[in-house]
Design a protein around this motif. Sequence first.
Motif, short mmCIF file in Angstrom:
data_model
loop_
_atom_site.label_atom_id
_atom_site.label_comp_id
_atom_site.label_asym_id
_atom_site.label_seq_id
_atom_site.Cartn_x
_atom_site.Cartn_y
_atom_site.Cartn_z
N ARG A 142 13.16 -3.94 2.65
CA ARG A 142 13.84 -3.85 3.95
C ARG A 142 13.28 -4.87 4.93
O ARG A 142 14.03 -5.48 5.71
CB ARG A 142 13.66 -2.44 4.52
N ASP A 143 11.96 -5.06 4.92
CA ASP A 143 11.31 -5.89 5.93
C ASP A 143 11.57 -7.38 5.75
O ASP A 143 11.21 -8.18 6.62
CB ASP A 143 9.80 -5.65 5.90
N ALA A 200 1.76 8.95 0.29
CA ALA A 200 0.88 9.75 -0.56
C ALA A 200 -0.47 9.99 0.11
O ALA A 200 -1.08 9.07 0.67
CB ALA A 200 0.66 9.07 -1.91
N GLU A 201 -0.91 11.25 0.07
CA GLU A 201 -2.20 11.62 0.63
C GLU A 201 -3.26 11.58 -0.46
O GLU A 201 -2.96 11.39 -1.64
CB GLU A 201 -2.08 13.00 1.29
N ALA A 248 2.39 6.32 13.83
CA ALA A 248 2.74 7.11 15.01
C ALA A 248 3.59 8.32 14.64
O ALA A 248 4.53 8.21 13.86
CB ALA A 248 3.47 6.24 16.03
N TRP A 281 14.98 5.42 9.30
CA TRP A 281 14.01 4.44 9.80
C TRP A 281 13.64 4.67 11.25
O TRP A 281 12.62 4.16 11.73
CB TRP A 281 14.53 3.02 9.56
N ALA A 282 14.48 5.43 11.97
CA ALA A 282 14.14 5.76 13.36
C ALA A 282 13.16 6.92 13.45
O ALA A 282 12.62 7.19 14.52
CB ALA A 282 15.42 6.10 14.14
N LEU A 283 12.92 7.62 12.34
CA LEU A 283 12.00 8.76 12.36
C LEU A 283 10.55 8.28 12.46
O LEU A 283 10.21 7.20 11.98
CB LEU A 283 12.17 9.59 11.08
N ALA A 284 9.71 9.11 13.06
CA ALA A 284 8.27 8.83 13.12
C ALA A 284 7.64 9.09 11.75
O ALA A 284 8.27 9.68 10.86
CB ALA A 284 7.61 9.69 14.20
N GLN A 285 6.39 8.66 11.60
CA GLN A 285 5.71 8.78 10.30
C GLN A 285 5.63 10.23 9.83
O GLN A 285 5.88 10.53 8.65
CB GLN A 285 4.31 8.17 10.38
N ASP A 286 5.27 11.15 10.72
CA ASP A 286 5.11 12.55 10.31
C ASP A 286 6.45 13.18 9.94
O ASP A 286 6.52 14.03 9.05
CB ASP A 286 4.39 13.38 11.38
N GLU A 287 7.53 12.75 10.61
CA GLU A 287 8.86 13.28 10.27
C GLU A 287 9.30 12.81 8.89
O GLU A 287 9.86 13.58 8.10
CB GLU A 287 9.88 12.84 11.32
N ARG A 288 9.05 11.53 8.59
CA ARG A 288 9.42 11.01 7.27
C ARG A 288 8.58 11.66 6.18
O ARG A 288 9.08 12.04 5.13
CB ARG A 288 9.31 9.48 7.25
N ASN A 321 0.84 -1.20 0.00
CA ASN A 321 0.00 0.00 0.00
C ASN A 321 0.87 1.25 0.00
O ASN A 321 2.05 1.20 0.36
CB ASN A 321 -0.91 0.00 1.23
N VAL A 322 0.27 2.40 -0.36
CA VAL A 322 1.03 3.65 -0.34
C VAL A 322 1.39 4.00 1.09
O VAL A 322 0.62 3.79 2.01
CB VAL A 322 0.27 4.82 -1.01
N ARG A 323 2.59 4.54 1.27
CA ARG A 323 3.09 4.82 2.61
C ARG A 323 3.08 6.31 2.95
O ARG A 323 3.06 6.68 4.10
CB ARG A 323 4.53 4.29 2.76
N GLN A 330 -2.55 7.48 2.71
CA GLN A 330 -1.92 7.49 4.02
C GLN A 330 -2.64 8.42 5.00
O GLN A 330 -2.88 8.07 6.15
CB GLN A 330 -0.45 7.91 3.89
N ASP A 331 -3.00 9.63 4.54
CA ASP A 331 -3.63 10.58 5.46
C ASP A 331 -5.04 10.12 5.86
O ASP A 331 -5.48 10.37 6.99
CB ASP A 331 -3.68 11.99 4.85
#
Lengths: 183, 183
Positions: free
Chosen positions: A133-134, A62-63, B62, A97-104, A58-60, B101-102
Motif C-alpha cells: 500500500r505504501d 503480532a505480540e 497511536a 486504514w483510518a482506524l487506530a492501531q488498537d482498533e485494527r 517488521n510485524v505489525r 508489536q506490543d
Amino acid sequence: MDASFIHFTGGQTGAWQVTGMTPVIGPALDAVAAIDLHTATELLPSNGTWTLRGFSSNVRYAEKTEVEQLRAIQSGLGRPEAICAALIPIRKSAAWWALAQDERRQIFEAQSHHTATGLQYLPAIARKLYHCRDIGEPFDFLTWFEYAPMHESAFDALVAALRQSPEWQYVDWEVDIRLTLQA
Amino acid sequence: MDASFIHFTGGQTGAWQVTGMTPVIGPALDAVAAIDLHTATELLPSNGTWTLRGFSSNVRYAEKTEVEQLRAIQSGLGRPEAICAALIPIRKSAAWWALAQDERRQIFEAQSHHTATGLQYLPAIARKLYHCRDIGEPFDFLTWFEYAPMHESAFDALVAALRQSPEWQYVDWEVDIRLTLQA
C-alpha cells in the motif's frame, strides 16, 4: 544493500505455472499462464502482463507470545515438497486504514483470531507477507503461501476461515491465484 | 495514482536553507547548503549531494484516544508563519525491529510517552513522519517539523525530552538538520 523489493510478474512464462485465478472480492486480474518472482534493491517497472510489487517488513500486529509461537513452528519457503503455492493479493478499505492501531489489532486478533487461525495450519503451510500500500501499488498486501499437494484442502480451509472473519469485512479486493512449481 | 514518495534532496540550492546540521548519534551527513522536497509516484534516483527518500503511512502505535487528541489539535504543514523547519533522519537498532508489536508499543508510549510528549507541543509544532526502512534507505524514518521562529526553544525542548526517553536507547543514528524557508 539488501534486496528490498519483490516483484511478482505474471505472463506467458515463469517458474510457477498458474492453475487457477479466482476473483474473490472485486475485479479479476488479467489471466496469465505463469508467474515469476524477482527481488531487487530498487522498484523495477512493470513487466509481463502485470507486475505486483511489495516489500517485507517488521510485524505489525503480532505480540510477543504470538511471535514466539510462530517462530517455533513456522516453515521457511522453498521446501522441496512444497510444490503448490498461492499468491493472494489483498486490498483493505479506507475505513480500515483510518482506524487506530488498537482498533485494527482488536479486529485482527481479538475478533478475527488471524494469527491463532494461521497457527493451526503450521508448519504445513509456509507463508510470507509483502506490503505494498505504501508504495502506490493497486493492492495493499501480497500474501504468498507454499505447501505440499497433500495440504491443499487444509489451505482451502485456512483461507475460508479467514474470509468468514470480521477482519474480511474490510477487504474490498482479493484475487486468489493458485500455482504449481514447474517441473 | 497519488504521489507515494517524498524525496529530500540536499545540495547547493533548494527551497529550505540549512542553518545547522548536527550528528546527534552516529556519523554526520555530508554538509549541504539547502534542501529541496519533491514528491513522485515512483522512487527517483539520488540527486544533489544526497537524497533521502520515504513514504507516509498509516499510524503504527497511536491508539484511538491518542489519534483523536492528535487530530483535534495538530497543525498542517505550510503555515505562513512556520518558516523554521527541522529534518531529523533516524535509524533504530536491529534489537528494536526484532521486538513484537506490543513490546515496541510498550517502550514507545508506556515507558517513553512519545505521543503524550508530542501533544504538549501542539499546535505550535507541525510534524510529518515518513518511513523508509522498508525501501532499503539508510535511515528508518525521516521526521519533518515546521514551526514559527518564536517556537524554536519549544522545539528544542521537545527533541531533548524524546532523546532522554527509553525509546531512544534503540536509536543508533540520528542527524538534526535545521532549516529556514528561503525568502
